[in-house]
Design a protein around this motif. Structure first.
Motif, PDB file in Angstrom:
ATOM      1  N   VAL A 118       0.893  -1.144  -0.169  1.00 40.38           N
ATOM      2  CA  VAL A 118       0.131   0.031  -0.122  1.00 40.38           C
ATOM      3  C   VAL A 118       0.947   1.073   0.134  1.00 40.38           C
ATOM      4  N   ASN A 119       0.348   2.337  -0.542  1.00 38.18           N
ATOM      5  CA  ASN A 119       1.070   3.478  -0.690  1.00 38.18           C
ATOM      6  C   ASN A 119       0.376   4.751  -0.009  1.00 38.18           C
ATOM      7  N   GLY A 120       0.900   5.886   0.051  1.00 39.57           N
ATOM      8  CA  GLY A 120       0.215   6.992   0.750  1.00 39.57           C
ATOM      9  C   GLY A 120      -0.860   7.502   0.287  1.00 39.57           C
ATOM     10  N   GLU A 121      -1.276   7.101  -1.029  1.00 39.67           N
ATOM     11  CA  GLU A 121      -2.533   7.373  -1.678  1.00 39.67           C
ATOM     12  C   GLU A 121      -3.571   6.428  -0.968  1.00 39.67           C
ATOM     13  N   PHE A 122      -3.430   5.312  -0.730  1.00 39.50           N
ATOM     14  CA  PHE A 122      -4.289   4.424   0.067  1.00 39.50           C
ATOM     15  C   PHE A 122      -4.597   4.981   1.302  1.00 39.50           C
ATOM     16  N   VAL A 123      -3.649   5.471   1.976  1.00 42.65           N
ATOM     17  CA  VAL A 123      -3.854   5.960   3.127  1.00 42.65           C
ATOM     18  C   VAL A 123      -4.870   7.029   3.320  1.00 42.65           C
ATOM     19  N   ILE A 124      -4.655   7.958   2.254  1.00 41.88           N
ATOM     20  CA  ILE A 124      -5.363   9.316   2.109  1.00 41.88           C
ATOM     21  C   ILE A 124      -6.816   8.894   1.773  1.00 41.88           C
ATOM     22  N   ASP A 125      -7.016   8.063   0.978  1.00 39.26           N
ATOM     23  CA  ASP A 125      -8.348   7.643   0.556  1.00 39.26           C
ATOM     24  C   ASP A 125      -8.994   6.985   1.734  1.00 39.26           C
ATOM     25  N   VAL A 126      -8.183   6.167   2.623  1.00 40.45           N
ATOM     26  CA  VAL A 126      -9.103   5.557   3.718  1.00 40.45           C
ATOM     27  C   VAL A 126      -9.541   6.534   4.629  1.00 40.45           C
ATOM     28  N   ASN A 127      -8.458   7.682   4.888  1.00 38.10           N
ATOM     29  CA  ASN A 127      -9.044   8.691   5.826  1.00 38.10           C
ATOM     30  C   ASN A 127     -10.187   9.661   5.268  1.00 38.10           C
ATOM     31  N   LYS A 128     -10.210   9.702   4.090  1.00 34.52           N
ATOM     32  CA  LYS A 128     -11.452  10.409   3.441  1.00 34.52           C
ATOM     33  C   LYS A 128     -12.607   9.548   3.791  1.00 34.52           C
ATOM     34  N   ILE A 129     -12.505   8.225   3.680  1.00 30.19           N
ATOM     35  CA  ILE A 129     -13.665   7.398   3.909  1.00 30.19           C
ATOM     36  C   ILE A 129     -14.138   7.253   5.189  1.00 30.19           C
ATOM     37  N   LEU A 130     -13.186   7.489   6.176  1.00 27.57           N
ATOM     38  CA  LEU A 130     -13.351   7.401   7.518  1.00 27.57           C
ATOM     39  C   LEU A 130     -13.941   8.422   8.192  1.00 27.57           C
ATOM     40  N   PHE A 131     -13.294   9.825   7.589  1.00 23.97           N
ATOM     41  CA  PHE A 131     -13.907  11.188   8.168  1.00 23.97           C
ATOM     42  C   PHE A 131     -15.251  11.250   7.719  1.00 23.97           C
ATOM     43  N   ASP A 132     -15.524  10.687   6.482  1.00 24.13           N
ATOM     44  CA  ASP A 132     -16.871  10.966   5.933  1.00 24.13           C
ATOM     45  C   ASP A 132     -17.846  10.183   6.624  1.00 24.13           C
ATOM     46  N   ILE A 133     -17.364   9.317   7.242  1.00 22.51           N
ATOM     47  CA  ILE A 133     -18.630   8.307   8.156  1.00 22.51           C
ATOM     48  C   ILE A 133     -18.731   9.071   9.451  1.00 22.51           C
ATOM     49  N   PHE A 134     -17.449   9.872  10.173  1.00 21.80           N
ATOM     50  CA  PHE A 134     -17.584  10.272  11.321  1.00 21.80           C
ATOM     51  C   PHE A 134     -18.419  11.438  11.339  1.00 21.80           C
TER      52      PHE A 134
END
Length: 86
Positions: A49-65
């Motif tokens: 996994v790369n940094g782009e994956f981490v950024i995408d997951v952060n977007k998904i999680l913050f959208d949920i929160f």
């Protein structure tokens, strides 16, 4: 790239189920810590996994929160307590 995209879709699908419920903020954190993080870490350990994956997951999680737009600056949530003086 294909494996990372599949992992992102998997995370989104799991969270989509819980989005319908009227969960509190603590409830959302519990869902992420129980169902998303362990499975994601296990699957991510098998692929690169790369940094782009981490950024995408952060977007998904913050959208949920926050149910869309952030209500607290992300920097304030991740800042070290020694930096802010508490």
């Amino acid at each position: 790239k294909k494996n990372v995209d599949e992992l992102n879709r998997s995370i989104e699908q799991r969270l989509r189920i819980w989005r319908r419920g009227n969960l509190t903020f603590i409830g959302k954190i519990l869902i992420v810590k129980t169902f998303i993080i362990p499975i994601s870490l296990y699957r991510a350990s098998w692929i690169s996994v790369n940094g782009e994956f981490v950024i995408d997951v952060n977007k998904i999680l913050f959208d949920i929160f926050w149910n869309g737009k952030d209500k607290v600056k992300r920097f304030a949530l991740i800042i070290d307590t020694e930096v802010c003086g508490t």
